[in-house]
Scaffold this motif. Structure first.
Motif, short mmCIF file in Angstrom:
data_model
loop_
_atom_site.label_atom_id
_atom_site.label_comp_id
_atom_site.label_asym_id
_atom_site.label_seq_id
_atom_site.Cartn_x
_atom_site.Cartn_y
_atom_site.Cartn_z
N ASN A 28 -35.51 35.42 -19.30
CA ASN A 28 -35.17 34.35 -18.37
C ASN A 28 -35.48 33.00 -19.04
O ASN A 28 -36.64 32.62 -19.20
CB ASN A 28 -35.96 34.50 -17.07
N PHE A 30 -34.78 30.07 -17.93
CA PHE A 30 -35.17 29.02 -16.98
C PHE A 30 -36.69 28.97 -16.83
O PHE A 30 -37.30 27.93 -16.95
CB PHE A 30 -34.52 29.25 -15.61
N THR A 31 -37.28 30.13 -16.58
CA THR A 31 -38.72 30.16 -16.33
C THR A 31 -39.52 30.55 -17.57
O THR A 31 -40.74 30.55 -17.52
CB THR A 31 -39.05 31.16 -15.20
N TYR A 35 -38.88 39.89 -17.92
CA TYR A 35 -39.25 40.90 -16.93
C TYR A 35 -38.07 41.84 -16.70
O TYR A 35 -36.94 41.54 -17.07
CB TYR A 35 -39.71 40.26 -15.62
N HIS A 270 -44.52 21.76 -24.45
CA HIS A 270 -43.61 21.49 -23.33
C HIS A 270 -42.42 20.62 -23.75
O HIS A 270 -41.68 20.16 -22.88
CB HIS A 270 -44.37 20.81 -22.18
N ARG A 311 -34.42 30.03 -25.27
CA ARG A 311 -33.92 28.87 -24.51
C ARG A 311 -33.35 27.81 -25.44
O ARG A 311 -32.28 27.25 -25.18
CB ARG A 311 -35.05 28.25 -23.68
N ALA A 330 -27.81 34.40 -15.25
CA ALA A 330 -28.11 34.03 -13.87
C ALA A 330 -26.81 34.07 -13.08
O ALA A 330 -25.73 33.79 -13.63
CB ALA A 330 -28.70 32.62 -13.82
N LEU B 241 -36.27 29.63 -8.73
CA LEU B 241 -36.37 29.21 -10.14
C LEU B 241 -35.91 30.34 -11.05
O LEU B 241 -35.14 30.13 -11.99
CB LEU B 241 -37.81 28.81 -10.48
N ARG B 242 -36.39 31.54 -10.76
CA ARG B 242 -36.01 32.68 -11.61
C ARG B 242 -34.52 32.98 -11.52
O ARG B 242 -33.92 33.44 -12.48
CB ARG B 242 -36.84 33.92 -11.22
N ALA B 243 -33.95 32.71 -10.37
CA ALA B 243 -32.51 32.95 -10.21
C ALA B 243 -31.67 31.88 -10.90
O ALA B 243 -30.44 31.99 -10.94
CB ALA B 243 -32.16 33.01 -8.73
N GLY B 244 -32.33 30.85 -11.42
CA GLY B 244 -31.58 29.82 -12.15
C GLY B 244 -31.13 28.68 -11.28
O GLY B 244 -30.33 27.84 -11.70
N TRP B 265 -45.53 26.24 -9.90
CA TRP B 265 -45.61 25.73 -11.28
C TRP B 265 -46.71 26.44 -12.07
O TRP B 265 -46.55 26.74 -13.26
CB TRP B 265 -45.82 24.21 -11.28
N VAL B 268 -45.22 29.49 -13.48
CA VAL B 268 -44.16 29.33 -14.50
C VAL B 268 -44.19 27.90 -15.05
O VAL B 268 -43.30 27.10 -14.83
CB VAL B 268 -42.76 29.66 -13.93
N HIS B 270 -43.58 26.63 -17.76
CA HIS B 270 -42.48 26.20 -18.64
C HIS B 270 -41.14 26.17 -17.93
O HIS B 270 -40.12 26.00 -18.58
CB HIS B 270 -42.41 27.10 -19.87
N ALA B 271 -41.15 26.33 -16.62
CA ALA B 271 -39.86 26.30 -15.89
C ALA B 271 -39.16 24.98 -16.16
O ALA B 271 -39.77 23.91 -16.15
CB ALA B 271 -40.10 26.50 -14.40
N THR B 272 -37.88 25.07 -16.37
CA THR B 272 -37.11 23.89 -16.77
C THR B 272 -36.23 23.37 -15.64
O THR B 272 -35.73 22.25 -15.72
CB THR B 272 -36.26 24.24 -18.01
N ASN B 273 -36.06 24.17 -14.59
CA ASN B 273 -35.08 23.83 -13.56
C ASN B 273 -35.74 23.28 -12.29
O ASN B 273 -35.60 23.85 -11.21
CB ASN B 273 -34.18 25.02 -13.26
#
Lengths: 588, 588
Positions: A28, A30-31, A35, A270, A311, A330, B241-244, B265, B268, B270-273
């Motif tokens: 993934n 995005f995150t 998994y 980051h 990514r 996604a 977030l995981r779903a994009g 947060w 995750v 490092h989440a970018t979205n």
């Protein structure tokens, strides 16, 4: 085009998916997690992703075709942000075949080499030959044709108006690496004008900025060019990241920097402005080491967490080029993805593009060919030559003269040298051991007799080596110990319409034909790699030694008038530091 | 438009900067760092940023004007990804004045409220009134007018063709929150058609998806809508977030979720979205608590590192809406930034937009007004009414009847209730204490007599409360204990062209005029805040209690037919769960 109706119905569970990948390890981006999940593909898109909870998918799906993903990793289609197809010596369709097997599904190309040979015609050919392939090939327009105006003659000269026209070609997303950074920083009219065309068209201005820092870096960014793939140190990467430049981690056949990129990453984990590219990958290197999957693998080896490395190789490239539905696995994204056995090896097993399986267990599932035939017009337009043109005409009939020479260094750069030789009958027709003649013959119809210089440490003990792959103007370069072999090599290449040739004692040892602009040949990468390997073996047997590239590319950078310390062009010897011509004959 | 020439010259050091901020703490949203730097601004852009090394800037700059940045923080202009200007009850120019002082330099608005009242005319007014303001206002086109077709009557109905036309207006960047997610997931023709128009136009389809998970979430994403600002739990944020999905952290006057966002947060980092929005901010709330700077402050308070929180509030929004030169302090970017005293308080001192100082020590430097006059056409188009219209007409001349009632709960939702009352002369003209009549009068020229229902726990002990701010159709709602006061309040509002009114014992206690669509008034936020506060004070003194919003908005959500459990529209009582009308009179 598919409508969304069936995809949404499949997501709801009211229709089966076309493909269901069960229990795969989802990367993934995005995150930045990995998994277990089920992935459903309908028509050309991902329609649903169901992560596992306590051993079960969070919701149930069915698929017309199912793949057991246990133990495998699902990786988004990789996006190469900057690549010269010509370096792989094959045209776009063959390139697509080759990179697809390494999980690359989008490639942003810079047809800089063919542009230097064939001008707009060459760029247009690459654009059109790249259409409708399973790898989406997007084009950036070469910004620096010729690379160093006035110091060499290419097959074309691109001015702002030319760039403006080419920006209107289909699938064009930007202006390619703006190498003439001095011109940009000083806002010379040509380079400032070219960059301005990109800004006006709303496309991306791609950069090339080795070892430039501080206020010069700021000036380049302010001018409107904001990527770089030429970093040489961790500090350089950090400075560029902090300056807001998008840094492409490059692993090419010539230059690699995953190691320093990983070091920089440790400092700014980051950082958001990192993507990836391959730039130049030679055929056998690609077969051995991969392409974008190699960049990812190297970054992971160097310590960047796999989902972040991936990514950078997918989502971040998609964002750069405005590909809103690419770069991630996604729901709603285009179903471009690979299944790999391990994130450490990044060995790609299966590849899907827009929901269609293109590679299965490493094997291409369908033939990939372009609708556009290879552009096989002979581009080797040289004047009639005799042996006299291959040796040096002295300014005196007899006696000694001092020559300015070029010397190959082990690290791939060159140094200036001086050689004292005897003139006979007004000519210098033979040289001491370790020295060879190097002649650059304008092959773009310049109509001038060649310029001949002297090279030390070519490794050639006898015979001649000729090539039309000679960055960036790609004139015909021939290096040899005697005029007869040199002329024979040149004639061979002329007849072949370009390529690489080895001649020894009047015998053609190798001829690698590159009839497409003298740079490429329309054949699969496997046969090209074999030919290049064979050429290299023979060249090595003739003594050719090179610093960083393969023997097959031994003389391709001798004409690169931007790399220290001395280079040769069709116009003469170039002092790289001063960008001035050096006289061949040194006053006593 | 400036040319790049002078900017690049300033970067090189050959010309002075227009502004030089010395020794400020730069919030670098690319690398997520804060460090000391000099920032140079030339014309409308940042031309150079020089980080400090060992106490000195890495290169020297001079400026025509200099600011000592010691101890201050330089923060990129904040980008509000989703906001309804109407909630601040002032038009775009007044809104720009208000938010600029909080460091917001880009706002993506959804003129959903005025669209429901005035249709295309209202949307066009907002687009044109938003032009050429120092805050860049971008528009998303309301997707759900009316919010729930068939259950209420708005001033307009938007179909795919209407949306398509409005997408062509200037500065339109998307389709606004697609609230009818059931319609999207089931691909009903209207909603699927509207989403398709956004996809075709290449704009952004903005979402609204409270408490939707799993396959329904996948279906919504697959349909082509990919943001959300309605999360109610940490798990909901994580799943999205995981779903994009791009999750907007919202801190509005009505709903806040910085706390759960920070929890997500942690999981995750490092989440970018992630981006941010304010959605709805009432006038006095903005004056007290800020706007986008409040969202940032709350996220920092909850533990998100400041440079990441600020990245979500700037760069990530810029990427979402294709604003390539916004959202960061970096050479080449538009010079939109604030100086704040501390990242903990996010109190904004100075604000620059496109290189011009707009706010100095908290004070606006220039008057901001729109070239477009406020759209003051009276939109309160109601039928002639008598007191009979304000009470309930019973189906029997006398005796007891059972009424379906609505009951306000403390948390802002409603519950169904039953009330047995006596009928006199075929009417129910008075109610027990704790109960009030609530009448919804179609004000969009529907030409129908009002629908009257019964509300428990309004808090009103006597008198009447009327408003034209009544989400989402914004009909005229009047709640009261007696027909005389109710009718007087209605008449007041009709004459004012919309607004809020309190009447007690035949006396007008408050009249807050909102002549712009019955939603806004063309005046500064300060005077609007004062009026709203005064209205609230009086309403409170009359007993009005509300769960989550201010007394001035007490009855504005009573018509919101999507929030549980029972609501009222101009067409009747709505059972939210089944989206069916409920009869007012319950069979015995």
């Amino acid at each position: 085009m598919y409508s969304r109706k069936h995809m949404v119905a499949a997501a709801r569970g009211d229709e089966p998916m076309d493909w269901l990948i069960r229990g795969v390890n989802l990367v993934n981006v995005f995150t930045a997690e990995v998994y277990k999940a089920d992935i459903g593909v309908k028509d050309d898109r991902f329609a649903a992703v169901a992560p596992y909870q306590e051993g079960l998918p969070s919701f149930a799906m069915s698929g017309k075709q199912e793949i057991n993903g246990e133990g495998k990793y699902a990786v988004p289609g990789l996006i190469d942000c900057h690549v010269h197809i010509e370096s792989t010596m094959i045209p776009p369709d063959m390139f697509a075949r080759a990179v697809l097997r390494h999980g690359t599904t989008v490639a942003v190309i810079d047809p800089h080499e063919i542009g230097n040979v064939m001008g707009t015609e060459g760029v247009e050919y690459m654009v059109h030959a790249s259409k409708n392939l399973p790898v989406e090939i997007l084009t950036t327009i070469p910004s620096c044709v010729p690379a160093v105006p006035g110091m060499e003659t290419a097959g074309a000269e691109f001015y702002p108006e030319d760039i403006e026209k080419m920006l209107k070609l289909p699938n064009v997303v930007g202006i390619a690496e703006v190498m003439d950074y001095v011109g940009v920083i000083n806002q010379n009219p040509r380079m400032a004008g070219i960059v301005e065309k990109g800004l006006q068209a709303g496309v991306r201005n791609e950069g090339h900025l080795p070892r430039v820092y501080g206020s010069d870096l700021a000036a380049y960014l302010t001018a409107g060019v904001d990527t770089d793939h030429e970093c040489r140190s961790t500090d350089e990467i950090l400075e560029k990241l902090r300056a807001g430049m998008l840094v492409y981690i490059r692993e090419s056949s010539i230059s690699q920097f995953a190691d320093i990129a990983a070091e920089a990453w440790q400092e700014v984990p980051h950082a958001t402005n990192i993507a990836m590219c391959t730039d130049d990958v030679e055929p056998s290197d690609m077969l051995k080491n991969g392409q974008m999957n190699r960049v990812v693998r190297r970054c992971i080896e160097e310590g960047i967490p796999a989902p972040l490395a991936i990514r950078y190789a997918s989502l971040n490239g998609a964002i750069r080029f405005g590909l809103r539905d690419r770069g991630a696995i996604a729901a709603g994204f285009r179903a471009d993805f690979s299944l790999v056995d391990s994130l450490e090896t990044m060995e790609v097993q299966d590849v899907f593009v827009a929901g269609k399986q293109q590679v299965k267990s490493g094997i291409l599932q369908a033939d990939i060919t372009s609708n556009v035939p290879p552009l096989l017009r002979n581009t080797v337009d040289i004047p009639a030559l005799t042996e006299t043109d291959m040796v040096i005409q002295a300014p005196v009939p007899t006696g000694q003269v001092k020559l300015q020479t070029m010397e190959f260094l082990k690290n791939g750069t060159t140094a200036k040298g001086v050689l004292t030789v005897e003139v006979e009958d007004g000519q210098i027709a033979s040289l001491p051991d370790d020295y060879a003649f190097t002649s650059v013959i304008g092959r773009h119809g310049q109509g001038r007799q060649p310029f001949v210089g002297v090279l030390k440490n070519s490794g050639l003990h006898q015979g001649a080596y000729a090539t039309t792959v000679a960055h960036d103007s790609h004139n015909l370069v021939v290096t040899g110990t005697n005029a007869t072999d040199m002329l024979l090599a040149v004639e061979q290449i002329k007849q072949a319409g370009g390529g690489l040739c080895l001649v020894e004692n009047g015998e053609v040892r190798e001829l690698l034909e590159l009839p497409l602009a003298g740079l490429m040949s329309p054949e699969p990468i496997e046969s090209m790699a074999k030919k290049v390997e064979q050429f290299s073996t023979t060249a090595r047997s003739m003594g050719v030694q090179v610093g960083r590239r393969s023997p097959a590319m031994a003389f391709s950078s001798l004409t690169l008038t931007v790399i220290p310390e001395i280079r040769i062009s069709d116009l003469g010897l170039v002092d790289v530091a001063t960008q001035a011509f050096l006289p061949l004959f040194i006053e006593a």
